[in-house]
Design a protein around this motif. Structure first.
Motif, PDB file in Angstrom:
ATOM      1  N   CYS A  75       0.850  -1.101   0.017  1.00  0.00           N
ATOM      2  CA  CYS A  75       0.014  -0.081  -0.010  1.00  0.00           C
ATOM      3  C   CYS A  75       0.731   1.306   0.012  1.00  0.00           C
ATOM      4  O   CYS A  75       0.307   2.451   0.056  1.00  0.00           O
ATOM      5  CB  CYS A  75      -1.043  -0.016   1.241  1.00  0.00           C
ATOM      6  SG  CYS A  75      -2.403  -1.180   1.106  1.00  0.00           S
ATOM      7  N   ASN A  76       2.209   1.049  -0.005  1.00  0.00           N
ATOM      8  CA  ASN A  76       3.200   2.204  -0.245  1.00  0.00           C
ATOM      9  C   ASN A  76       3.165   2.661  -1.804  1.00  0.00           C
ATOM     10  O   ASN A  76       4.191   2.754  -2.296  1.00  0.00           O
ATOM     11  CB  ASN A  76       4.374   1.936   0.233  1.00  0.00           C
ATOM     12  CG  ASN A  76       5.401   3.187   0.331  1.00  0.00           C
ATOM     13  OD1 ASN A  76       4.654   4.551   0.449  1.00  0.00           O
ATOM     14  ND2 ASN A  76       6.479   2.963   0.212  1.00  0.00           N
ATOM     15  N   LEU A  79       6.750   7.638  -6.302  1.00  0.00           N
ATOM     16  CA  LEU A  79       5.681   6.485  -5.750  1.00  0.00           C
ATOM     17  C   LEU A  79       5.599   5.532  -6.794  1.00  0.00           C
ATOM     18  O   LEU A  79       4.972   5.819  -8.049  1.00  0.00           O
ATOM     19  CB  LEU A  79       4.692   6.923  -5.040  1.00  0.00           C
ATOM     20  CG  LEU A  79       4.604   7.231  -3.538  1.00  0.00           C
ATOM     21  CD1 LEU A  79       3.119   7.596  -3.064  1.00  0.00           C
ATOM     22  CD2 LEU A  79       5.023   6.122  -2.716  1.00  0.00           C
ATOM     23  N   LYS A 138      -1.270   5.279  -0.217  1.00  0.00           N
ATOM     24  CA  LYS A 138      -1.029   6.414   0.329  1.00  0.00           C
ATOM     25  C   LYS A 138      -1.914   7.546  -0.240  1.00  0.00           C
ATOM     26  O   LYS A 138      -2.312   8.624   0.727  1.00  0.00           O
ATOM     27  CB  LYS A 138       0.309   6.901   0.183  1.00  0.00           C
ATOM     28  CG  LYS A 138       1.464   6.185   1.148  1.00  0.00           C
ATOM     29  CD  LYS A 138       2.891   6.842   0.890  1.00  0.00           C
ATOM     30  CE  LYS A 138       3.452   7.163   2.217  1.00  0.00           C
ATOM     31  NZ  LYS A 138       4.658   7.418   2.070  1.00  0.00           N
ATOM     32  N   LYS A 139      -2.211   7.437  -1.501  1.00  0.00           N
ATOM     33  CA  LYS A 139      -3.057   8.517  -1.976  1.00  0.00           C
ATOM     34  C   LYS A 139      -3.895   7.829  -3.181  1.00  0.00           C
ATOM     35  O   LYS A 139      -3.313   7.137  -3.999  1.00  0.00           O
ATOM     36  CB  LYS A 139      -2.287   9.829  -2.370  1.00  0.00           C
ATOM     37  CG  LYS A 139      -3.189  11.063  -3.045  1.00  0.00           C
ATOM     38  CD  LYS A 139      -3.077  12.174  -2.035  1.00  0.00           C
ATOM     39  CE  LYS A 139      -4.211  13.344  -2.461  1.00  0.00           C
ATOM     40  NZ  LYS A 139      -3.806  14.488  -2.068  1.00  0.00           N
ATOM     41  N   GLN A 198       0.574   4.722  -5.092  1.00  0.00           N
ATOM     42  CA  GLN A 198      -0.864   5.605  -5.365  1.00  0.00           C
ATOM     43  C   GLN A 198      -1.658   5.216  -6.434  1.00  0.00           C
ATOM     44  O   GLN A 198      -0.998   4.575  -7.285  1.00  0.00           O
ATOM     45  CB  GLN A 198      -0.474   7.150  -5.761  1.00  0.00           C
ATOM     46  CG  GLN A 198       0.486   7.379  -6.689  1.00  0.00           C
ATOM     47  CD  GLN A 198       1.211   8.590  -6.775  1.00  0.00           C
ATOM     48  OE1 GLN A 198       1.159   9.472  -5.983  1.00  0.00           O
ATOM     49  NE2 GLN A 198       2.191   8.848  -7.559  1.00  0.00           N
ATOM     50  N   ARG A 253      -5.561  11.583   1.775  1.00  0.00           N
ATOM     51  CA  ARG A 253      -5.862  10.306   1.066  1.00  0.00           C
ATOM     52  C   ARG A 253      -6.411  10.277  -0.090  1.00  0.00           C
ATOM     53  O   ARG A 253      -6.641   9.233  -0.755  1.00  0.00           O
ATOM     54  CB  ARG A 253      -6.145   9.256   2.245  1.00  0.00           C
ATOM     55  CG  ARG A 253      -5.534   9.307   3.505  1.00  0.00           C
ATOM     56  CD  ARG A 253      -4.037   8.560   3.416  1.00  0.00           C
ATOM     57  NE  ARG A 253      -3.872   7.286   2.829  1.00  0.00           N
ATOM     58  CZ  ARG A 253      -4.053   6.098   3.902  1.00  0.00           C
ATOM     59  NH1 ARG A 253      -4.169   6.502   5.025  1.00  0.00           N
ATOM     60  NH2 ARG A 253      -3.842   4.975   3.453  1.00  0.00           N
TER      61      ARG A 253
END
Length: 294
Positions: free
Chosen positions: A57-58, A158, A83-84, A60, A131
């Motif tokens: 989940c690290n 990311l 993360k977003k 976007q 988020r």
């Protein structure tokens, strides 16, 4: 909304975006279409979750042409938020979605719960929390798109997952190529998921195109939808390192068979051949670019 109401899959949020249809559609239209939607939702979701798990989940997600999609809320419920999470659509669509979010607590509450830091920004054409962001933009102009996403804290370093469901086919081949090229050149580690039509040069495909044209719906990018090979090639020619494409009949055969059996019991389908033809005219393609060997 109808598919969810009869039990094809669970989505507690779609009711806040789409009103329930008053009349029930003819069963033969239902079964073929609803099973295709079921395969689409599960197929796309499988790839998204694989990416989220691989990146822990690290990362976007950028959902292109997101419309009234509810994925942000469903991922939050499963504790799988990246993360977003960004959504992009035309300003008019975005305004409608933001209005629904502001006026319905089951939609606004999860955004507030996942938000931290500065005050949440919200106006008629954009929403930005720590988020979740919704951006009003035209995907045909990637420099404008990038500028707006960066304003909402897009981080190009990311790992990034871009999702387009029935979006590229409405753009000219040149416009979709520009978008794919922009994505491949902007993010060092990225994956692109595309769901749309395929095998459109045969008779069944031609009838689909004619039916849509009668409803003033022009598929400007249909020439790229010739075959699974042409879908793959488009991704590889525009900077993606690897690409795969499978039709929805194949996707359907990969889904957990106990659940497929369950949904096949929801509506009677005697036109099995028609259903298979329909499924062979849609596909899921995915491409990746992976500088860090993720």
């Amino acid at each position: 909304r109808f598919a969810v109401s009869v039990g094809y899959w669970k989505d507690p949020y779609i009711q806040y975006f789409v009103r329930q249809a008053k009349e029930r559609k003819a069963p033969e239209i239902n079964r073929g279409k609803l099973a295709r939607y079921y395969a689409r939702v599960h197929g796309v979701s499988y790839l998204i979750k694989a990416f989220l798990k691989k990146t822990e989940c690290n990362c976007q997600i950028v959902n292109l042409g997101a419309g009234m999609d509810t994925l942000f809320w469903r991922l939050k419920d499963e504790n799988l938020l990246p993360k977003k999470y960004f959504e992009v659509d035309f300003p008019m669509i975005v305004a409608r979605k933001i209005h629904n979010i502001k006026s319905k607590p089951p939609l606004s509450k999860p955004i507030m719960e996942s938000h931290s830091g500065d005050s949440l920004l919200i106006d008629s054409h954009s929403l930005d929390s720590s988020r979740y962001s919704i951006v009003g933009a035209d995907l045909r102009f990637s420099s404008d798109l990038e500028e707006k996403l960066k304003k909402h804290n897009l981080d190009i370093h990311l790992p990034t997952l871009l999702v387009a469901e029935c979006v590229l086919v409405y753009m000219t081949p040149q416009q979709s190529a520009n978008l794919l090229k922009w994505a491949a050149s902007t993010f060092p580690v990225a994956m692109f998921i595309n769901y749309e039509q395929v095998n459109m040069t045969d008779r069944f495909g031609q009838i689909m195109i004619e039916n849509l044209q009668r409803r003033q719906c022009n598929l400007a990018g249909v020439e790229v939808c010739r075959s699974l090979d042409s879908q793959r090639e488009r991704l590889l020619l525009n900077g993606w390192e690897s690409a795969r494409a499978i039709d929805m009949m194949k996707v359907y055969s990969f889904l957990p068979q106990a659940d497929v059996k369950r949904i096949e019991g929801l509506e009677f389908l005697d036109e099995k051949e028609l259903f298979e033809q329909l499924m062979q005219h849609y596909c899921i393609c995915w491409a990746s670019k992976d500088s860090s060997n993720l």
